[in-house]
Design a protein around this motif. Structure first.
Motif, PDB file in Angstrom:
ATOM      1  N   ASP A 154       0.935  -1.111  -0.148  1.00 37.80           N
ATOM      2  CA  ASP A 154      -0.144  -0.004  -0.286  1.00 37.80           C
ATOM      3  C   ASP A 154       0.741   1.275   0.024  1.00 37.80           C
ATOM      4  O   ASP A 154       1.457   1.460   0.936  1.00 37.80           O
ATOM      5  CB  ASP A 154      -0.821   0.045   1.197  1.00 37.80           C
ATOM      6  CG  ASP A 154      -2.018   1.357   1.225  1.00 37.80           C
ATOM      7  OD1 ASP A 154      -1.930   1.885   0.160  1.00 37.80           O
ATOM      8  OD2 ASP A 154      -2.556   1.314   2.246  1.00 37.80           O
ATOM      9  N   THR A 188      -0.140   4.374  -0.357  1.00 37.59           N
ATOM     10  CA  THR A 188      -1.032   5.784  -0.052  1.00 37.59           C
ATOM     11  C   THR A 188      -0.165   6.654   0.458  1.00 37.59           C
ATOM     12  O   THR A 188      -0.125   7.875   0.362  1.00 37.59           O
ATOM     13  CB  THR A 188      -2.108   5.474   0.959  1.00 37.59           C
ATOM     14  OG1 THR A 188      -2.842   4.121   0.392  1.00 37.59           O
ATOM     15  CG2 THR A 188      -3.184   6.645   0.714  1.00 37.59           C
ATOM     16  N   GLY A 209      -3.273   1.695  -3.462  1.00 37.80           N
ATOM     17  CA  GLY A 209      -3.352   2.945  -2.911  1.00 37.80           C
ATOM     18  C   GLY A 209      -2.527   4.018  -3.921  1.00 37.80           C
ATOM     19  O   GLY A 209      -1.806   4.747  -3.435  1.00 37.80           O
ATOM     20  N   ARG A 255      -2.460   6.983  -5.778  1.00 33.67           N
ATOM     21  CA  ARG A 255      -3.507   8.238  -5.932  1.00 33.67           C
ATOM     22  C   ARG A 255      -3.200   8.648  -7.326  1.00 33.67           C
ATOM     23  O   ARG A 255      -2.372   8.313  -7.984  1.00 33.67           O
ATOM     24  CB  ARG A 255      -2.810   9.220  -4.926  1.00 33.67           C
ATOM     25  CG  ARG A 255      -2.887   8.989  -3.437  1.00 33.67           C
ATOM     26  CD  ARG A 255      -2.204   9.787  -2.416  1.00 33.67           C
ATOM     27  NE  ARG A 255      -0.846   9.613  -2.490  1.00 33.67           N
ATOM     28  CZ  ARG A 255       0.333  10.021  -2.597  1.00 33.67           C
ATOM     29  NH1 ARG A 255       0.217  11.741  -2.937  1.00 33.67           N
ATOM     30  NH2 ARG A 255       1.605   9.644  -2.313  1.00 33.67           N
ATOM     31  N   PRO A 256      -4.229   9.187  -7.744  1.00 30.99           N
ATOM     32  CA  PRO A 256      -4.546   9.727  -9.107  1.00 30.99           C
ATOM     33  C   PRO A 256      -3.207  10.621  -9.682  1.00 30.99           C
ATOM     34  O   PRO A 256      -2.662  10.192 -10.771  1.00 30.99           O
ATOM     35  CB  PRO A 256      -5.692  10.832  -9.298  1.00 30.99           C
ATOM     36  CG  PRO A 256      -6.430  10.327  -7.928  1.00 30.99           C
ATOM     37  CD  PRO A 256      -5.631   9.550  -6.954  1.00 30.99           C
ATOM     38  N   GLU A 257      -2.615  11.387  -8.969  1.00 32.72           N
ATOM     39  CA  GLU A 257      -1.430  12.156  -9.326  1.00 32.72           C
ATOM     40  C   GLU A 257      -0.245  11.125  -9.563  1.00 32.72           C
ATOM     41  O   GLU A 257       0.597  11.471 -10.484  1.00 32.72           O
ATOM     42  CB  GLU A 257      -1.225  13.224  -8.485  1.00 32.72           C
ATOM     43  CG  GLU A 257      -0.777  13.139  -7.085  1.00 32.72           C
ATOM     44  CD  GLU A 257      -1.917  12.980  -6.162  1.00 32.72           C
ATOM     45  OE1 GLU A 257      -3.018  12.572  -6.487  1.00 32.72           O
ATOM     46  OE2 GLU A 257      -1.704  13.176  -4.638  1.00 32.72           O
ATOM     47  N   SER A 261      -6.624   1.540  -6.997  1.00 32.51           N
ATOM     48  CA  SER A 261      -6.241   2.802  -6.353  1.00 32.51           C
ATOM     49  C   SER A 261      -6.635   2.773  -4.639  1.00 32.51           C
ATOM     50  O   SER A 261      -6.017   3.808  -4.171  1.00 32.51           O
ATOM     51  CB  SER A 261      -7.570   3.920  -6.903  1.00 32.51           C
ATOM     52  OG  SER A 261      -8.819   3.265  -6.686  1.00 32.51           O
ATOM     53  N   THR A 262      -7.277   1.924  -4.322  1.00 32.40           N
ATOM     54  CA  THR A 262      -7.533   2.111  -2.899  1.00 32.40           C
ATOM     55  C   THR A 262      -7.352   0.611  -2.324  1.00 32.40           C
ATOM     56  O   THR A 262      -7.168  -0.477  -2.988  1.00 32.40           O
ATOM     57  CB  THR A 262      -9.036   2.155  -2.331  1.00 32.40           C
ATOM     58  OG1 THR A 262      -9.562   1.367  -2.899  1.00 32.40           O
ATOM     59  CG2 THR A 262      -9.447   3.602  -3.133  1.00 32.40           C
ATOM     60  N   THR A 273      -2.493  19.660  -7.522  1.00 30.74           N
ATOM     61  CA  THR A 273      -1.728  18.268  -6.840  1.00 30.74           C
ATOM     62  C   THR A 273      -1.033  17.495  -7.972  1.00 30.74           C
ATOM     63  O   THR A 273       0.039  17.153  -7.715  1.00 30.74           O
ATOM     64  CB  THR A 273      -2.765  17.463  -6.231  1.00 30.74           C
ATOM     65  OG1 THR A 273      -4.090  17.872  -6.808  1.00 30.74           O
ATOM     66  CG2 THR A 273      -2.651  17.515  -4.878  1.00 30.74           C
TER      67      THR A 273
END
Ligand SMILES: Nc1ncnc2c1ncn2[C@@H]1O[C@H](COP(=O)(O)OP(=O)(O)OP(=O)(O)O)[C@@H](O)[C@H]1O
Ligand SMILES: [Mg+2]
Lengths: 276, 133
Positions: free
Chosen positions: A197, A199, A230, A232-234, A253-254, B33
């Protein structure tokens, strides 16, 4: 001569400390004193005075011990080293200033007294620098340990499924640790699926990606499957821009999504139980 | 108009410091971001290349404005060995250190503008710009 100077300082301690305070207040518009209470200023000043007298009357060993005590205390208080150094310099300045004013210092004896006072100042300076660097080293060491504790343990969540949450910056040292813990954990918990993970990882650059890919390969070698969760979009966008190939990975994503897939892989699913 | 600040790259942790500086500057300029992540990652790549291949160097972050346009420039400068074959280095997958070889071409894609000045035996200066849209 030592004794003369010692008793001179003892008798004139209060006016000397007064001019010391004045010097310190003139220093950068009193910025140094703003952080200290009056009691603290007084007790520090007195300690400096006693230390001076001590250096003149006691033997070197005793003085060295006292100096160390004082230095460690200064460092522990967390005062900036430049403040403590300024305080010392100004203290000797205050003594010279006072000795000049009262006529204690004259052309004949000034050389000797300057030497005496320097004999006091030099070891004190050294000792303070040493005490500070020791404190800093200790802090760095402790933070390193704290960081290692933070690094990466593999948590068995369900039978055959484990999660490794990564938090914070990954440097070479941590990357090694992650790899070790991951492999040991997989074997120990008999994991079939491992979810990495990320994140909590602020930046995924090529080095971090490379380590993740290597870790996944190694996990595959010990017979388990590694999933990257995890994202993140960016982070997804920067990974794509870097041209990093994560096609061999299952990525989600999660953590929650990843867990659902991991359960599916191990032929299980979460079902809601109807109330009776 | 330009405001600049810099971080010397000597240890691995200086890379983190440079990144942090870049992220703060990007935030102040008003980048979102995703662009913050792009800028920070680009800095990370350039700083790590300095650390790995040149030993030491400097990352400078410059805020720029050109008329109504605002942006950020990353300047990565070192006096290391220089890059003998720049064309190869800009290819995906080319590496001399067993890495992914994705850093340089990646930074070019992450940023809007990318320029390399390098001379063997003298050093390398890389200038990369991102405009705020
Ligand atoms: N500042 C530099 N000075 C000298 N050589 C460099 C410098 N930066 C990059 N190089 C050379 O260019 C090659 C490619 O760099 P690039 O960053 O693209 O990949 P990498 O560092 O090898 O791997 P990755 O960045 O994917 O972890 C490096 O292997 C190195 O030989
Ligand atoms: Mg690189």
């Amino acid at each position: 001569m030592n004794v003369t100077l010692a008793s001179y300082i003892r008798e004139n301690l209060n006016p000397i400390l007064e001019s010391w305070k004045q010097f310190m207040e003139e220093e950068e518009e009193g910025k140094f004193f703003q952080i200290m209470s009056d009691d603290m200023i007084d007790s520090t000043a007195h300690e400096l005075g006693e230390l001076m007298i001590f250096s003149l009357t006691e033997n070197n060993q005793e003085f060295a011990r006292k100096v160390e005590e004082f230095s460690v205390k200064m460092a522990r208080h967390g005062w900036s080293i430049s403040f403590v150094m300024k305080a010392l310099t100004n203290f000797t300045e205050a003594i010279y200033h006072h000795m000049g004013q009262t006529g204690f210092l004259n052309d004949n004896n000034s050389g000797n007294y300057i030497r005496l006072i320097n004999n006091w100042l030099t070891p004190l300076n050294h000792s303070i620098v040493e005490a500070y660097s020791k404190t800093w080293e200790r802090t760095v060491q402790l933070q390193k340990m704290a960081l290692q504790e933070l690094s990466a343990s593999l948590i068995p969540v369900f039978d055959k499924i484990s999660v490794m949450p990564l938090v914070g910056t990954i440097d070479t040292e941590r990357a090694k640790l992650i790899m070790e813990n991951l492999l040991q954990g997989v074997v120990k918990h008999r994991s079939e699926v491992v979810l990495l993970d990320i994140t909590g990882v602020p930046v995924v650059d090529t080095m971090v990606a490379h380590h993740i890919i290597q870790a996944a390969d190694a996990v595959r070698l010990v017979g388990a499957k590694c999933m990257l969760v995890g994202i993140r979009p960016e982070i997804a966008q920067t990974i794509v821009a870097l041209g990093i190939n994560l096609n061999d990975f299952t990525t989600t994503s999660t953590l929650q999504r990843g867990m659902e897939q991991a359960l599916a892989i191990t032929n299980r699913q979460i079902v809601e139980v109807e109330e009776q | 108009m330009s405001i600049e600040s810099s971080v010397d790259i000597i240890t691995e942790w200086d890379i983190v410091a440079a990144r942090q500086l870049g992220r703060n500057e990007a935030k102040e300029v008003g980048f979102g971001t995703v662009d913050q992540a792009r800028i920070t990652t680009a800095i990370s790549e350039l700083a790590r290349n300095i650390y790995l291949y040149a030993g030491k160097g400097k990352i400078t972050i410059e805020r720029i404005a050109d008329g109504a346009m605002k942006g950020i420039v990353i300047i990565a400068a070192d006096q290391g060995p220089g890059i003998p074959d720049l064309r190869k280095v800009m290819e995906d997958g080319y590496t001399t250190s067993g890495g992914l070889g994705a850093g340089m071409p990646g930074v070019k894609r992450l940023m809007d503008d990318f320029k390399v000045d390098t001379e063997v035996g003298v050093g390398t200066t890389i200038t990369a710009t991102k405009w705020l849209r």
